[in-house]
Design an enzyme around this catalytic site. Structure first.
Site, PDB file in Angstrom:
ATOM      1  N   LYS A 115       0.810  -1.218   0.000  1.00 50.97           N
ATOM      2  CA  LYS A 115       0.000   0.000   0.000  1.00 50.97           C
ATOM      3  C   LYS A 115       0.842   1.266   0.000  1.00 50.97           C
ATOM      4  CE  LYS A 115      -4.467  -1.430   1.435  1.00 50.97           C
ATOM      5  NZ  LYS A 115      -5.704  -1.084   2.098  1.00 50.97           N
ATOM      6  N   LYS A 197      -4.839  -8.933  -6.614  1.00 51.55           N
ATOM      7  CA  LYS A 197      -6.036  -9.189  -5.803  1.00 51.55           C
ATOM      8  C   LYS A 197      -7.168  -8.240  -6.200  1.00 51.55           C
ATOM      9  CE  LYS A 197      -6.689  -7.507  -1.620  1.00 51.55           C
ATOM     10  NZ  LYS A 197      -7.446  -7.284  -0.385  1.00 51.55           N
ATOM     11  N   LYS A 200     -11.110  -3.409  -3.030  1.00 54.56           N
ATOM     12  CA  LYS A 200     -12.153  -2.404  -3.128  1.00 54.56           C
ATOM     13  C   LYS A 200     -11.621  -0.991  -3.310  1.00 54.56           C
ATOM     14  CE  LYS A 200     -13.414  -2.819   1.639  1.00 54.56           C
ATOM     15  NZ  LYS A 200     -12.258  -2.351   2.420  1.00 54.56           N
TER      16      LYS A 200
END
Ligand code: ATP
Ligand code: LTN
Length: 329
Positions: A115, A197, A200
């Site tokens: 991230k 992956k 969202k």
């Protein structure tokens, strides 16, 4: 009779929930409520580890709660609450920052590395410390089992380490929790890149099938999903990862076995298979959204307030015990 085991899990209201979240996490929870004492949180203080628009965040908290309910989480059986409504979570996270967590633990976390990407020096301290708050969520409730998708297993491992270290220093205080992931569907991949992956917070939502996508939009996304070379329908994670992902989605949402699907599709092409899959997804979304639309904002408020009361009672006792052990009370 032995006491019922305790389940804890949560999802961040950080974007539009997708079928990855449903298959990997929520659908497991629904099954578990039959046999366990379950606590499910909308983990809003995790969501703010990356920038959130306040108005949007307020809406997402309600949306995620409605998604839990529409998926079949029963507020009569399970506790559903908003993380920020119980300050014990952040307080215990602070205590764990000081007792039980080493910098080296956090440096290992792959989610943080992914991230933060190239901006490791400028992302928030919260993003780095995020697994410690997650450990507090889990350990406050004497959790036995944490049902999650595969990407969260490393974080649950840290919660176990923190619990062990704390117990070693202060005596038995925390139960050592265990993660549980689905055998199939623990990691649903992006529709356009099977190496990534389904997530969202992905900026390109064509990678995801959101639970609140208009069914016809979902159909188009499936028809445009990438497939692999060759033409035969087979489950081969290594050589046909895109198709393996679509087969997994079909099996999970359509309640079928992958083996059986492969057999039934022998001799058919990718196009025909995708059409069938699109029908299964459309039907699933229509049913899901019908339930979702029946739930009012007021229902959500009442359920979250009830959940807060039930969860806080448990959390307060554990936190007070910890405060005494470390010497602030
Ligand atoms: P974000 O992109 O905001 O990090 P996310 O889609 O990864 O979001 P989380 O809130 O981190 O979602 O995850 C909620 C739950 O859903 C976790 O248990 C996580 O493991 C699971 N989950 C998330 N994405 C997937 C996926 N693609 N396949 C299976 N499970 C998933
Ligand atoms: N970090 C998790 C969400 C989460 C969670 C938890 C999951 C926060 N606290 C406690 C299980 C138990 C994620 O899915 N990103």
């Amino acid at each position: 009779m032995p006491a019922q085991k305790i389940i804890f899990s949560g999802i961040q209201p950080s974007g539009r929930l997708n079928i990855g979240n449903y298959i990997g996490a929520i659908s497991q929870w629904v099954e578990m409520q039959k046999n366990y004492n379950c606590i499910f949180s909308v983990v809003d203080y995790h969501a703010i580890t990356v920038k959130q628009d306040p108005e949007e965040l307020r809406k997402r908290i309600i949306e995620v709660t409605k998604i839990y309910l529409a998926a079949g989480i029963d507020p009569e059986k399970s506790v559903i609450f908003q993380q920020s409504a119980i300050p014990a979570h952040t307080e215990l996270a602070w205590i764990f920052n000081c007792y039980g967590t080493h910098i080296a633990d956090l440096n290992k976390m792959t989610q943080f590395k992914d991230k933060s990407g190239k901006n490791q020096e400028s992302v928030s301290v919260g993003l780095y410390d995020y697994p410690v708050l997650m450990a507090a969520d889990i350990l406050l409730y004497d959790t036995d089992i944490v049902p999650v998708g595969e990407d969260q297993v490393q974080h649950v491992e840290l919660a176990r380490d923190i619990a062990r270290r704390f117990n070693n220093e202060f005596g038995e205080t925390f139960k050592i929790p265990q993660s549980v992931i689905r055998k199939e569907g623990a990691r649903i991949m992006s529709l356009l890149d099977p190496a990534k992956k389904m997530s969202k917070s992905d900026v390109n939502q064509n990678n995801c099938l959101a639970l609140l996508d208009a069914p016809e939009v979902a159909r188009k996304k499936i028809m445009r999903a990438v497939t692999d070379s060759g033409s035969e329908i087979s489950y081969d994670l290594k050589n046909k990862p895109a198709l393996a992902n679509l087969l997994t989605i079909y099996a999970q949402l359509g309640n079928r076995e992958i083996k059986r699907l492969v057999k039934d599709n022998s001799g058919r092409g990718y196009g025909d298979f995708k059409k069938d899959l699109a029908d299964v997804v459309v039907k699933f979304l229509e049913d899901f959204q019908k339930k979702y639309n029946k739930i009012s904002d007021n229902d959500v408020k009442t359920i979250l307030e009830n959940g807060r009361q039930r969860a806080e009672e448990i959390a307060q006792v554990k936190l007070e015990q910890v405060r005494k052990l470390i010497g602030v009370r």
